[in-house]
Design an enzyme around this catalytic site. Structure first.
Site, PDB file in Angstrom:
ATOM      1  N   ARG A   1       0.794  -1.234   0.089  1.00 41.67           N
ATOM      2  CA  ARG A   1      -0.035  -0.004  -0.025  1.00 41.67           C
ATOM      3  C   ARG A   1       0.826   1.268   0.091  1.00 41.67           C
ATOM      4  O   ARG A   1       0.517   2.281  -0.588  1.00 41.67           O
ATOM      5  CB  ARG A   1      -0.971   0.044   1.205  1.00 41.67           C
ATOM      6  CG  ARG A   1      -1.747   1.329   1.058  1.00 41.67           C
ATOM      7  CD  ARG A   1      -3.222   0.863   2.186  1.00 41.67           C
ATOM      8  NE  ARG A   1      -2.455   1.335   3.590  1.00 41.67           N
ATOM      9  CZ  ARG A   1      -3.135   1.147   4.693  1.00 41.67           C
ATOM     10  NH1 ARG A   1      -4.647   1.073   4.774  1.00 41.67           N
ATOM     11  NH2 ARG A   1      -2.428   1.350   5.805  1.00 41.67           N
TER      12      ARG A   1
ATOM     13  N   LYS B   1      -2.693   7.098   1.442  1.00 46.25           N
ATOM     14  CA  LYS B   1      -2.323   7.345   2.806  1.00 46.25           C
ATOM     15  C   LYS B   1      -1.397   8.275   3.085  1.00 46.25           C
ATOM     16  O   LYS B   1      -0.068   8.217   3.251  1.00 46.25           O
ATOM     17  CB  LYS B   1      -2.107   6.031   3.508  1.00 46.25           C
ATOM     18  CG  LYS B   1      -2.198   5.985   5.072  1.00 46.25           C
ATOM     19  CD  LYS B   1      -1.949   4.655   5.667  1.00 46.25           C
ATOM     20  CE  LYS B   1      -2.362   4.750   7.167  1.00 46.25           C
ATOM     21  NZ  LYS B   1      -3.593   5.309   7.592  1.00 46.25           N
TER      22      LYS B   1
ATOM     23  N   GLU C   1     -15.961   7.411   6.725  1.00 46.31           N
ATOM     24  CA  GLU C   1     -15.310   6.596   7.545  1.00 46.31           C
ATOM     25  C   GLU C   1     -15.068   7.650   8.720  1.00 46.31           C
ATOM     26  O   GLU C   1     -15.985   8.530   9.016  1.00 46.31           O
ATOM     27  CB  GLU C   1     -13.657   6.373   7.191  1.00 46.31           C
ATOM     28  CG  GLU C   1     -12.977   7.762   6.876  1.00 46.31           C
ATOM     29  CD  GLU C   1     -11.600   7.271   6.215  1.00 46.31           C
ATOM     30  OE1 GLU C   1     -11.315   6.418   6.094  1.00 46.31           O
ATOM     31  OE2 GLU C   1     -10.850   8.300   6.092  1.00 46.31           O
TER      32      GLU C   1
END
Length: 299
Positions: free
Chosen positions: A61, A160, A193
Site C-alpha cells: 500500500r 495514505k 469513515e
C-alpha cells in the site's frame, strides 16, 4: 520553547535514512516538504508477539501511495521490511505500533516537488493506545461531525498521505461534542469513515461497510475483517451507508491499525441495537485476534 520527546521515546532507536539513531538525533529539516506541505506518505503497522502483522500488505500500500504521488521511495520493499523488523528488535518491541514515513525530502520554500532531491525515510517503533479498555468492553458513543471527508476527485482516500488536517478538524469537533471518535460524511451525505477508523455495521446478520469510492481508506485491518467474516460464515459487502443505517443497525464496530476492532453502541444520541457490544462483533474480534499472531513477518 518546543516540547521534548515523549517519556517513552527517550531511549528509543529510530531508523532514519539508512541509519539507526537515538530518537534525540532523528531530526527532519525545517525545509523538508513533508513538514512544510504534508508532502509524503506513511503506514501505521502493528506488531503482536514478535509478529509484524501483514507487513507485506502495508508495504504494498505504501508503494501504491508513492506511485499516486509520484514519489520515489529510496528503499526497496525488502529493505524496508528488514528495516521495520530491525527497528523493532533494537527497541525490544514484541507488541506495539510502527510508524513508517516517507517524505518528499528537503527542498526550497516553493511548492515544486522537483526541488527535493532525496526523499526522507524514517521508522518509529513504539506503543499506542487509542482508547481505554473500558470502551472495548462496553462500546463507544460517537457523533457525526460537520467536517466532510475530502472528495475522491480532490485527494483520493486510498492515498495514505501526510495530509490529515481534514481528519484532525473532525477529531477536534468530536472532542467538543464529548466523544472520542466521529463519523465523517462525504459530499453526498453518505458515511465515508471515522477520523481514524473504518466503519462497519451489522444488519440482519450481514456485515456492511462503505467502499473506498465513498471516501473510506482501504484499511489493512478493514481487509482483514473481510477474511475473518468469511472464516466465521458471516456475509459481508460494501454499500453506501447513511446515518440512518447506523442508527437502525443491530451492531456497529470500527476498525483500524491502532484501534483494532472496537464496538460502537451509540451514534448521535441514538442507541444502537441492545446498547451493548453485539455477538457478531465479538466473533469478529475473536477471529481477528487469532489472525494477528500468525499472519505477517517474524522479527
Amino acid at each position: 520553547m518546543g516540547g521534548g520527546l515523549p517519556s517513552d521515546a527517550r531511549t528509543m532507536v529510530v531508523y532514519f535514512d539508512g541509519n539507526y539513531v537515538d530518537a534525540n538525533d532523528a531530526k527532519v529539516s525545517v525545509f523538508d516538504h513533508g513538514l512544510l506541505y504534508g508532502d509524503g506518505i506513511f503506514e501505521g503497522i502493528r506488531i503482536y508477539g514478535g509478529n509484524v502483522f501483514r507487513l507485506d500488505e502495508h508495504l504494498a500500500r505504501l508503494e501504491l501511495s508513492a506511485r499516486a504521488l509520484m514519489l520515489a521511495i529510496p528503499q526497496s520493499r525488502a529493505e524496508l521490511a528488514a528495516a521495520v523488523c530491525e527497528t523493532c528488535r533494537r527497541n525490544n518491541l514484541q507488541d506495539g505500533y510502527i510508524r513508517l514515513v516517507v517524505t518528499r525530502g528537503v527542498g526550497d520554500l516553493g511548492l515544486a516537488p522537483w526541488s527535493c532531491a532525496n526523499p526522507t525515510t524514517f521508522i518509529i517503533a513504539s506503543k499506542i493506545s487509542l482508547y481505554p479498555q473500558e470502551f472495548y468492553d462496553n462500546g463507544l458513543s460517537i457523533v457525526t461531525v460537520p467536517t466532510r471527508r475530502i472528495a475522491p476527485d480532490a485527494l483520493p482516500p486510498t492515498i495514505k498521505s501526510l495530509n490529515y488536517l481534514n481528519n484532525i478538524l473532525a477529531k477536534i469537533e468530536a472532542k467538543q461534542a464529548g466523544a472520542l471518535e466521529a463519523i465523517m460524511l462525504n459530499a453526498q451525505g453518505h458515511i465515508a469513515e471515522c477520523t481514524a477508523d473504518n466503519v462497519f455495521i451489522v444488519h440482519q446478520g450481514e456485515i456492511i461497510t462503505p467502499a473506498s469510492s465513498s471516501g473510506a481508506l482501504k484499511g489493512i485491518t478493514r481487509g482483514t475483517i473481510f477474511d475473518v467474516a468469511r472464516d466465521i460464515g458471516v456475509p459481508i459487502r460494501e454499500a453506501d451507508l447513511t446515518r440512518y443505517d447506523v442508527w437502525c443497525s443491530d451492531e456497529c464496530f470500527l476498525t483500524g491499525t491502532g484501534a483494532e476492532v472496537i464496538p460502537v453502541v451509540k451514534l448521535d444520541g441514538r442507541v444502537i441495537g441492545s446498547g451493548k457490544p453485539g455477538p457478531i462483533t465479538a466473533r469478529v474480534l475473536a477471529g481477528f485476534r487469532q489472525r494477528v499472531l500468525v499472519e505477517g513477518t517474524r522479527i
